[in-house]
Scaffold this active site. Sequence first.
Site, PDB file in Angstrom:
ATOM      1  N   LYS A  21      34.320  38.661  29.445  1.00  0.00           N
ATOM      2  CA  LYS A  21      34.886  40.015  29.454  1.00  0.00           C
ATOM      3  C   LYS A  21      36.382  39.974  29.802  1.00  0.00           C
ATOM      4  O   LYS A  21      37.204  40.564  29.108  1.00  0.00           O
ATOM      5  CB  LYS A  21      34.111  40.838  30.491  1.00  0.00           C
ATOM      6  CG  LYS A  21      34.518  42.276  30.626  1.00  0.00           C
ATOM      7  CD  LYS A  21      33.382  43.101  31.194  1.00  0.00           C
ATOM      8  CE  LYS A  21      33.350  43.130  32.702  1.00  0.00           C
ATOM      9  NZ  LYS A  21      34.179  44.197  33.296  1.00  0.00           N
ATOM     10  N   ASP A 312      32.579  38.868  41.442  1.00  0.00           N
ATOM     11  CA  ASP A 312      31.633  39.654  40.637  1.00  0.00           C
ATOM     12  C   ASP A 312      30.195  39.144  40.763  1.00  0.00           C
ATOM     13  O   ASP A 312      29.257  39.813  40.316  1.00  0.00           O
ATOM     14  CB  ASP A 312      32.052  39.631  39.155  1.00  0.00           C
ATOM     15  CG  ASP A 312      33.324  40.440  38.932  1.00  0.00           C
ATOM     16  OD1 ASP A 312      33.648  41.290  39.779  1.00  0.00           O
ATOM     17  OD2 ASP A 312      34.005  40.207  37.912  1.00  0.00           O
ATOM     18  N   ARG A 343      29.881  48.213  46.202  1.00  0.00           N
ATOM     19  CA  ARG A 343      28.828  47.198  46.027  1.00  0.00           C
ATOM     20  C   ARG A 343      28.240  46.706  47.339  1.00  0.00           C
ATOM     21  O   ARG A 343      27.174  46.078  47.323  1.00  0.00           O
ATOM     22  CB  ARG A 343      29.356  46.010  45.203  1.00  0.00           C
ATOM     23  CG  ARG A 343      29.343  46.301  43.728  1.00  0.00           C
ATOM     24  CD  ARG A 343      29.582  45.087  42.860  1.00  0.00           C
ATOM     25  NE  ARG A 343      29.581  45.502  41.470  1.00  0.00           N
ATOM     26  CZ  ARG A 343      30.330  44.961  40.520  1.00  0.00           C
ATOM     27  NH1 ARG A 343      31.138  43.956  40.804  1.00  0.00           N
ATOM     28  NH2 ARG A 343      30.257  45.407  39.271  1.00  0.00           N
TER      29      ARG A 343
HETATM   30  C1  S3P Z   1      38.917  41.056  36.724  1.00  0.00           C
HETATM   31  C2  S3P Z   1      39.241  40.840  38.040  1.00  0.00           C
HETATM   32  C3  S3P Z   1      38.359  41.178  39.166  1.00  0.00           C
HETATM   33  C4  S3P Z   1      36.920  41.403  38.717  1.00  0.00           C
HETATM   34  C5  S3P Z   1      36.815  42.225  37.475  1.00  0.00           C
HETATM   35  C6  S3P Z   1      37.598  41.601  36.333  1.00  0.00           C
HETATM   36  C7  S3P Z   1      39.893  40.712  35.676  1.00  0.00           C
HETATM   37  O1  S3P Z   1      38.841  42.346  39.779  1.00  0.00           O
HETATM   38  O2  S3P Z   1      36.174  42.013  39.747  1.00  0.00           O
HETATM   39  O3  S3P Z   1      35.471  42.367  37.068  1.00  0.00           O
HETATM   40  O4  S3P Z   1      39.510  40.609  34.506  1.00  0.00           O
HETATM   41  O5  S3P Z   1      41.067  40.521  36.022  1.00  0.00           O
HETATM   42  P1  S3P Z   1      39.978  42.288  40.917  1.00  0.00           P
HETATM   43  O6  S3P Z   1      41.085  41.571  40.325  1.00  0.00           O
HETATM   44  O7  S3P Z   1      40.357  43.688  41.219  1.00  0.00           O
HETATM   45  O8  S3P Z   1      39.335  41.603  42.078  1.00  0.00           O
END
Ligand code: S3P
Length: 427
Positions: A21, A312, A343
């Site tokens: 993702k 995550d 969470r």
């Molecule tokens: C992500 C960073 C994370 C993660 C999110 C996706 C990203 O968040 O929790 O699902 O793609 O940069 P944070 O950077 O806010 O911790």
Amino acid sequence: MQVKVKKINNFKGTIEVPPDKSISHRSVMLGSLCKGKVAIKNFSKGEDCRNTLKIFEQMGVNVKFQDEMNFEISSNGLTKPENILYAGNSGTTTRLLSGILAGQNFESRIEGDISLSQRPMKRIIEPLKLMHADISSLNNDFKTPLIIKPSDLHGIDYITPIASAQVKSCILFAGLFADGKTTVTEPYISRNHSEKMLEYLGANISVNNKTVKIEKSELIPKELIIPGDISSAAFFFVAASIIPNASIIVRNVGINETRTGIIDVLIKMGANLEILNKRTGCGEEVSDIKISYSENLKGIDISGEIIPRLIDELPIIAVLASQAEGQTIIKDAQDLRNKESDRIKSVVREFSKLGVDIEEREDGFIISGKTKLKGDTIIETYHDHRLAMSAYVAGLICAKEICINDFEWVNTSFPEFLELMNILIEE
Ligand code: S3P
């Protein structure tokens, strides 16, 4: 949609995990900034990434589809969108996009669903304003809707209070349009997909430990192949570790070292896990993972610099910990309260219903195992895909059937989840 889950006795076979993702979002965002054609291969089917793609189409990016997951994008610079940019449930879309929009010569507005509208945006508004961006929240509450107007950006040296790849990426993306150099320094290293992709596309970027430096750059169009998502694979890793006699192979798992906290935790807890066929593509490392049931899992402490490497995965780690001997203590994960749901609260509330021995802490939780999960309950999902999928895995070892409400939230990241589960359950 309500989904029912009951105990299974068989979990075997081979699956390929769906596209990452985080990397899918970045492929469209950075691919759209290249002058020329960029082929994107193996793009996520999740709604979050589809929203990112739609947003860039609204800004004049041309998409030629080979099929849903493989397409070519081309752009001659972004153009003013006619409508509001809708980010849905996606914090990544909102925060990374804000950095790009801050450097454009048109006004835009980002908004999303009810979960997104409660998530904190001060963490990106503050540094962007220091860069002289004209960004504001419509209701002055540092939340979406966000309004971004044209301005001349200046580079800054920014120390982030939290390790967040979203904040880091937002600043780096704005740095692509800023005068002078921009640096971001984090307390711990968060996922580095933006840095890797920017470097691969020829940006003027360098990394020195916890500091990343970027300068105005022209990106060179190149093919982008998205590896499989380790955060999606994690649900299968945990299921295979806790279901007696299970043995599976998950193919094409991205094993970027800033994402592999889950593998380190599984190994430390005593899981039977093997990393096979390591290979590299478009700057990211990939492998196949073989994993089977482990009777002797033991609880561990999880805190400090590993937290951003598995942020995550903490809901599914809670399920794993419930099947490990002794205590698992999760600390320094305060930011879990700012995800698609709070969470910490939602995991403690819902997993307690299943019979998990779990205690809430301000910055994490404490789980005591080994527990026989009883089930026979209804789980709420609070707009949170990872909570829904973690509850599903727990349901596979509950003595009695469980029901999970609003399971469709899974579609934000992983619409293939049930299909892949069924392959392993039925084989
Ligand atoms: C992500 C960073 C994370 C993660 C999110 C996706 C990203 O968040 O929790 O699902 O793609 O940069 P944070 O950077 O806010 O911790």
